[in-house]
Design an enzyme around this catalytic site. Sequence first.
Site, PDB file in Angstrom:
ATOM      1  N   SER A   2       6.520   8.283  -2.368  1.00 60.01           N
ATOM      2  CA  SER A   2       6.008   8.978  -1.189  1.00 60.01           C
ATOM      3  C   SER A   2       4.621   8.449  -0.852  1.00 60.01           C
ATOM      4  O   SER A   2       4.001   7.721  -1.634  1.00 60.01           O
ATOM      5  CB  SER A   2       5.946  10.495  -1.433  1.00 60.01           C
ATOM      6  OG  SER A   2       5.031  10.791  -2.477  1.00 60.01           O
ATOM      7  N   LYS A   9     -12.083   8.675  -9.613  1.00 61.19           N
ATOM      8  CA  LYS A   9     -12.173   7.640  -8.577  1.00 61.19           C
ATOM      9  C   LYS A   9     -13.326   6.667  -8.864  1.00 61.19           C
ATOM     10  O   LYS A   9     -13.217   5.473  -8.580  1.00 61.19           O
ATOM     11  CB  LYS A   9     -12.351   8.287  -7.210  1.00 61.19           C
ATOM     12  CG  LYS A   9     -11.156   9.093  -6.752  1.00 61.19           C
ATOM     13  CD  LYS A   9      -9.942   8.216  -6.461  1.00 61.19           C
ATOM     14  CE  LYS A   9      -8.822   8.319  -7.436  1.00 61.19           C
ATOM     15  NZ  LYS A   9      -7.644   7.505  -7.082  1.00 61.19           N
ATOM     16  N   SER A  33     -11.226   5.592  -3.986  1.00 63.19           N
ATOM     17  CA  SER A  33     -11.567   6.502  -2.889  1.00 63.19           C
ATOM     18  C   SER A  33     -13.074   6.484  -2.698  1.00 63.19           C
ATOM     19  O   SER A  33     -13.838   6.207  -3.628  1.00 63.19           O
ATOM     20  CB  SER A  33     -11.099   7.923  -3.208  1.00 63.19           C
ATOM     21  OG  SER A  33     -11.643   8.849  -2.292  1.00 63.19           O
ATOM     22  N   ILE A  48       1.257   6.693   0.435  1.00 62.23           N
ATOM     23  CA  ILE A  48       0.802   5.311   0.543  1.00 62.23           C
ATOM     24  C   ILE A  48       1.678   4.384  -0.287  1.00 62.23           C
ATOM     25  O   ILE A  48       1.997   3.267   0.143  1.00 62.23           O
ATOM     26  CB  ILE A  48      -0.670   5.209   0.106  1.00 62.23           C
ATOM     27  CG1 ILE A  48      -1.562   5.989   1.073  1.00 62.23           C
ATOM     28  CG2 ILE A  48      -1.126   3.768   0.016  1.00 62.23           C
ATOM     29  CD1 ILE A  48      -3.010   6.086   0.629  1.00 62.23           C
ATOM     30  N   TYR A  55     -11.786  14.907 -10.032  1.00 59.83           N
ATOM     31  CA  TYR A  55     -11.181  13.903  -9.157  1.00 59.83           C
ATOM     32  C   TYR A  55     -12.184  12.800  -8.805  1.00 59.83           C
ATOM     33  O   TYR A  55     -11.863  11.606  -8.852  1.00 59.83           O
ATOM     34  CB  TYR A  55     -10.667  14.577  -7.888  1.00 59.83           C
ATOM     35  CG  TYR A  55     -10.091  13.622  -6.877  1.00 59.83           C
ATOM     36  CD1 TYR A  55      -8.808  13.097  -7.040  1.00 59.83           C
ATOM     37  CD2 TYR A  55     -10.815  13.245  -5.755  1.00 59.83           C
ATOM     38  CE1 TYR A  55      -8.272  12.215  -6.116  1.00 59.83           C
ATOM     39  CE2 TYR A  55     -10.290  12.363  -4.820  1.00 59.83           C
ATOM     40  CZ  TYR A  55      -9.021  11.858  -5.001  1.00 59.83           C
ATOM     41  OH  TYR A  55      -8.492  10.986  -4.083  1.00 59.83           O
TER      42      TYR A  55
END
Length: 438
Positions: free
Chosen positions: A148, A303, A272, A150, A299
């Site tokens: 699913s 990243k 990100s 990207i 998170y």
Amino acid sequence: MTSESPFPPEPSRASVISHPSGQDRSPEVLIGGQRWPVLTLSLSLLPPVPRIPLCHGLEPRGLCPVGPSRRGAEAGAGRGGPSAGGAGPGRAGAARNGGDGGMGWALLVVGLLMAVYTLLRYGLRGAPRPRARPDLRGRTAIVTGGSSGIGAAAALELARCGARVILATRSARRGEAAASRIRRETGNNQVQFMHLDLASLRSVRAFASTFLRQEPQLHLLINNAGVSAGGTTEDGFSLPFQVNHLGHFLLTQLLLERLRSCAPSRVVIVASSAHCAGRLRPESLGRPPSGLFSTFQDYCDSKLANVLHARELATREQGTQVTCYAVHPGFVNTSLFRHAPLWLKPLLLPLAWLLFLDASEGARVVLDCATQDGLEPLSGRYFTDCGPRLPWAAGRDDRLARALWEGSERLVGLGTAGGHQEGHREGRREGAAAPTGQ
């Protein structure tokens, strides 16, 4: 009580041809020296025009005919009953008209909002630039999280270019469905699903072992899968840190020799811009952070680890023709936001639908770094849709990148003899001592 109606009586609907008064035949017209009868259609052929009461603020109340509501009111008053002025059919009709007007305004507002959405979503952003992709027949790619978002969009485009694509995902049902859909849309039958759960280091090792046994080549590894939810894995690490970084770190290391033997090859790590808020401490790697926004901090830390992983991998692989790139795909509307806090979803989800990129747009920069020629001198750099960009200061810290690499080797059990058990036990001990991010 009787009253004369101010409206003229309706004409009889039986008359079809009107005869002028005093004549016994139809009127005639002279055309080309001959007389032709003229038929005149009576207005009675048309449906009768409905009589619209004009007493509601349009005509003086004295000129309005006595309708059923007034008769009802008078009859009620004659019997000593209450006046029907507040509940008669006329007031009910006015209420209905008011309701219809309100519905019309509501539809107008919805239409205007949809127009604004379309303008913002597709007009102001501009049309995406077309990308030319090379022929990838004979090349093999792994895309983690390829069922699913990207990952699926990137896998679809790689399959269109002729590559053999392995969808490495946790859900067998979604992975098989995605592989079937891509095969059907592209006509490329070399799209396969393989099970991989990055939240389990045991699953990562099993995937690498199966892949190396079944697949003789590997040219492209896209480390795309990611989560934003808090929690602790079966290995005792923070869930975002293990799925987004540690699992991919171990996977890359286990497949690195195959990438070298098939060089030139590439590793693309989906990072990100959230790395700007990352705060990595080598002595506490893998521990869920504490605090009110611990899940978001976790998170961001993962990243930042993605950016530093690409930087250090490029340094260590100089001269091997294995290159690596960290990628910020943009703000993309994917299932990553399903883990957002409940209080944030009412604000975040409409913005995501309105302003964020869709998955195919977010996959463009990933595919650029995976397939574009001439990027080898930029190995280790951080890319956005506009090209290579400087990451935030923490993402350029080579000493921190080296410490992260050594700490990650220790946590996943690489780099030292007997390190697997040691790192596993330490990871569990660190995870057990730290609160979860939920």
